[in-house]
Structure formats: structure tokens, C-alpha cells
Design a protein around this motif. Sequence first.
Motif, PDB file in Angstrom:
ATOM      1  N   ALA A  30     -13.864  75.937 -62.165  1.00 29.86           N
ATOM      2  CA  ALA A  30     -13.967  76.502 -63.365  1.00 29.86           C
ATOM      3  C   ALA A  30     -14.940  77.366 -63.820  1.00 29.86           C
ATOM      4  O   ALA A  30     -14.991  78.524 -64.336  1.00 29.86           O
ATOM      5  N   ASP A  31     -16.180  77.076 -62.962  1.00 27.71           N
ATOM      6  CA  ASP A  31     -17.349  77.861 -63.245  1.00 27.71           C
ATOM      7  C   ASP A  31     -17.197  79.272 -62.655  1.00 27.71           C
ATOM      8  O   ASP A  31     -17.764  80.208 -63.116  1.00 27.71           O
ATOM      9  N   SER A  32     -16.453  79.192 -61.370  1.00 27.43           N
ATOM     10  CA  SER A  32     -16.367  80.638 -60.516  1.00 27.43           C
ATOM     11  C   SER A  32     -15.670  81.293 -61.434  1.00 27.43           C
ATOM     12  O   SER A  32     -15.673  82.637 -61.618  1.00 27.43           O
ATOM     13  N   ILE A  33     -14.562  81.101 -62.063  1.00 26.99           N
ATOM     14  CA  ILE A  33     -13.551  81.823 -63.047  1.00 26.99           C
ATOM     15  C   ILE A  33     -14.230  82.029 -64.139  1.00 26.99           C
ATOM     16  O   ILE A  33     -13.999  83.125 -64.790  1.00 26.99           O
ATOM     17  N   ARG A  34     -15.189  81.314 -64.667  1.00 22.31           N
ATOM     18  CA  ARG A  34     -15.837  81.764 -66.115  1.00 22.31           C
ATOM     19  C   ARG A  34     -16.843  82.647 -65.812  1.00 22.31           C
ATOM     20  O   ARG A  34     -16.911  83.712 -66.537  1.00 22.31           O
ATOM     21  N   ARG A  35     -17.373  82.741 -64.634  1.00 22.99           N
ATOM     22  CA  ARG A  35     -18.356  83.803 -64.351  1.00 22.99           C
ATOM     23  C   ARG A  35     -17.727  85.082 -64.002  1.00 22.99           C
ATOM     24  O   ARG A  35     -18.234  86.191 -64.694  1.00 22.99           O
ATOM     25  N   LEU A  37     -14.903  86.091 -65.231  1.00 20.06           N
ATOM     26  CA  LEU A  37     -14.469  86.750 -66.583  1.00 20.06           C
ATOM     27  C   LEU A  37     -15.558  87.172 -67.464  1.00 20.06           C
ATOM     28  O   LEU A  37     -15.593  88.261 -68.059  1.00 20.06           O
ATOM     29  N   CYS A  38     -16.706  86.175 -67.654  1.00 15.02           N
ATOM     30  CA  CYS A  38     -17.670  86.703 -68.423  1.00 15.02           C
ATOM     31  C   CYS A  38     -18.768  87.656 -68.244  1.00 15.02           C
ATOM     32  O   CYS A  38     -19.019  88.124 -68.882  1.00 15.02           O
ATOM     33  N   GLU A  39     -18.816  87.865 -66.914  1.00 12.83           N
ATOM     34  CA  GLU A  39     -19.734  88.627 -66.446  1.00 12.83           C
ATOM     35  C   GLU A  39     -19.271  90.016 -65.953  1.00 12.83           C
ATOM     36  O   GLU A  39     -20.030  91.048 -66.060  1.00 12.83           O
ATOM     37  N   GLU A  93     -27.628  80.538 -62.959  1.00 12.41           N
ATOM     38  CA  GLU A  93     -26.246  80.215 -62.632  1.00 12.41           C
ATOM     39  C   GLU A  93     -26.631  79.689 -60.977  1.00 12.41           C
ATOM     40  O   GLU A  93     -26.158  78.483 -60.643  1.00 12.41           O
ATOM     41  N   GLU A 122     -18.851  85.099 -56.273  1.00 15.32           N
ATOM     42  CA  GLU A 122     -20.032  85.510 -57.113  1.00 15.32           C
ATOM     43  C   GLU A 122     -20.652  86.943 -56.751  1.00 15.32           C
ATOM     44  O   GLU A 122     -20.865  87.700 -57.421  1.00 15.32           O
TER      45      GLU A 122
END
Length: 265
Positions: A30-35, A37-39, A93, A122
Motif C-alpha cells: 500500500a505504501d508503494s502505491i501511495r508514494r 500516487l502522492c509524489e 520514507e 520508488e
Amino acid sequence: FDCYVALFYIAFYELDPIALRQELFGLYTADSIRRVLCESVIPLVLQKVRKWTSHTAEKAKAALRKKDDDFIDKEELEEVMRDEYESFDDYLEMVIEYGYITLFASAFPLAPLLSIVCNIIELKSDMFKLAIVCRRPPAHRARNIGIWRNIMIVIFVISIVTNCFLFGFTTEQMMVWMPHWFKVEDEVQWDGTIEKDQVLAKGKGRYVVMLVFALEHILFFVCGLIWVMIPSEPGWVRIEIAKQEHEKEEALRARTLRVFGKELK
């Protein structure tokens, strides 16, 4: 610290290693997807929307032309209009991910492998962010990564304690290594069924605690020994730096002598 609260709760209150592994796996994915998308994705979309719905770029270009008669390149103007790059989030991160790997290594040994995959994603995302989304950051000389290094050292020290506790109290690794300290008992489940469960034998709890803290002290001693024995700079690097400093001093001395010699003549 709030990034690890749920993990500590599962590991040391619920004592559920399976749920801990699932939580770590979910955090990684989930954190990889969030990064991404958000970044990268969301800032790029917002950047395009701002560019389409406003004439800020044209106004800025006209103002710059009025101030300076030289032609302003379109790519340079777009570079100026981008958001400034902030390195704090990227450092944060990586430090949080380092905590995921080290603090719960004995419960989730595949975390480093999963971290490599996430870091490759990333890396590509940050390359895209630096090239397309954000303004090119200025280069600054730095001796190290600053306060982040001290934070990673603190996480490393805490990870010795957490992994020893996971080994002794949360996972079943102690049962595998010391099976004679445990006994099998019948446990009645909520639906009335009976399951076999391994529990500590009477009088063996103190041995478990002694072994856990002995391992902790041994690991602290070994890590401290490695820290002292392995220098931060290899010997050949120190020799090369000293050699360059000596050559600089010799060149400066020779140049000073030539200048004084010309003045005496």
C-alpha cells in the motif's frame, strides 16, 4: 514513531506473528502505491490542470520579457513554474522503511527482499518526479545525511531489543530451539473444539527470560565490537587523503618560493 504503533501492538500485545507479517506486507504494498500516487501522479495531474486552466505561464513570460529583452526559453520557464523539491519526505520514507526491515526482522525475514522491489519502484518514481514534476534541486556539499543518520542508529539499537523479544515471546522460534521448555496442552476453542497448544512448562519461564536478555546483551556486545573494529574510513582512503593534502602543501610552498624569488630579483 506513530508509524510503528500498530505493529508494536500486534507484536507485543496480541502476540500474533501471522497478523504482524500480513500487516507488514500490506504496509509495503500500500505504501508503494501511495508514494507513486502522492509524489508523482497526483502532482503531475494538478500541474497539468493548473497549466490548462490559467494563463500564469504566459503572464510570467510577458513580465520577464518586459524586464529583460533576451529571449526566455520555454523549457526554462516551465522549470521555474514547477514546485520546489523537498528532500524531507524522501528521507522520512526511507527511514520508516528501514524501521520496518530492522525492528521486525525475525517475524518477517522476507522484508529486505520486498524492500528491494519497493525501492526499485520508488527509484523510478523519484526519477520521474525530479525530471517532470518538481524543480531541479540545487546541489549542496554534505558530509553525511545529517540527523537522519542518528535516527537510523537509534532504530538499529531498538531493533536488537525488539527482535530478541519477538524470538522469545511472540513467535514460535523459541519452541523450535528449546522444545523441552514447553509442553502440549488441550485448549478449548469458542466453538467447543479442542486444539493442541504448546505452553511453557512450569518453572521454565525464568529460563526463557534469561535466554532472551542474554542474547540481547551478546548482540549489543558484538555490534559494539564491530562498530569499534571497523573504521568509518578505510586505511587506503586515509592514506590517499593525507597524500593529497601533502601534495597541496608542497605545491603551495613551491609557488610561494617562486613568488618570493621573483620579488628578490
